[in-house]
Design a protein around this motif. Sequence first.
Motif, PDB file in Angstrom:
ATOM      1  N   ILE A 170       0.866  -1.186   0.000  1.00  0.00           N
ATOM      2  CA  ILE A 170       0.000   0.000   0.000  1.00  0.00           C
ATOM      3  C   ILE A 170       0.897   1.229   0.000  1.00  0.00           C
ATOM      4  N   SER A 171       0.602   2.159  -0.924  1.00  0.00           N
ATOM      5  CA  SER A 171       1.374   3.402  -1.015  1.00  0.00           C
ATOM      6  C   SER A 171       0.437   4.591  -0.872  1.00  0.00           C
ATOM      7  N   ALA A 172       1.032   5.766  -0.625  1.00  0.00           N
ATOM      8  CA  ALA A 172       0.218   6.974  -0.444  1.00  0.00           C
ATOM      9  C   ALA A 172      -0.348   7.468  -1.766  1.00  0.00           C
ATOM     10  N   SER A 173       0.319   7.173  -2.853  1.00  0.00           N
ATOM     11  CA  SER A 173      -0.151   7.592  -4.174  1.00  0.00           C
ATOM     12  C   SER A 173       0.064   6.447  -5.155  1.00  0.00           C
ATOM     13  N   ALA A 174      -0.554   6.557  -6.304  1.00  0.00           N
ATOM     14  CA  ALA A 174      -0.462   5.488  -7.307  1.00  0.00           C
ATOM     15  C   ALA A 174       0.970   5.375  -7.832  1.00  0.00           C
TER      16      ALA A 174
END
Length: 242
Positions: A176-180
């Motif tokens: 899971i990341s903060a942005s794509a």
Amino acid sequence: MTIDWWTLGLEAINVAVLVWLLQRFFWKPVSAMLDARRAEAMDDLNRAAAKRVEADKVLASVNQERSGIERERESILAKAAVEAERERSRRIEGVAKEIDVLRSAHQEAAAKEKAEATKVMQDQAASLAVDIAARLLARIDTDSIESGFLDALRKQIMSLPSTRRQALAGQPMKLISASALTNPEQSQCRRILGSAFETEVDLTFAIDPKLIAGFLLDTPNVVIANNWRDDLNRIRAELKND
């Protein structure tokens, strides 16, 4: 029996007058009666005297009993006064203890309220500071620092025991990341995480803007996080515990 001396005196006067009248007019006819009257009067006086002596004895006995009663009364009053003073002392001591207990309880309550108020203020200050930091960090271009978070995540994985890493490597994982992430970035993540686990990994990707920056590796058995959200939460907890 009490003798009325006034009455006795008046009777004596009456007798004297009567004697004088009888002596002047009827002495001889009534001399025998006067002697009898005199003797009777003497008997009355003797009986009266005897009764007076008896009355004096009774009075002395009554006075003695009264004196004993008075002494007993004084003793009872003295004992009652002592007991009353003891009871007063006990009550004063009890009231003093109750006051001490109430004072102590009040001080403890005040201290507790102060501590709670201080804790609330600290928590609010910590939350405010972290919220401000989160807003400031959210404005930063994180593209240039994502590689740093990814490398830190790799080091966290490398710090796990080899048996633990081997067990995790065969499981599906979600990064899971903060942005794509772009396709090249996803390929880089697979390569770096594969080097950490020393094997290819079954990796999918997801987005959570609340991370602000960084990554969260979610596996069925463990979650490995390295992102600003978790860092800020950790800072908030430390600030609240200080």
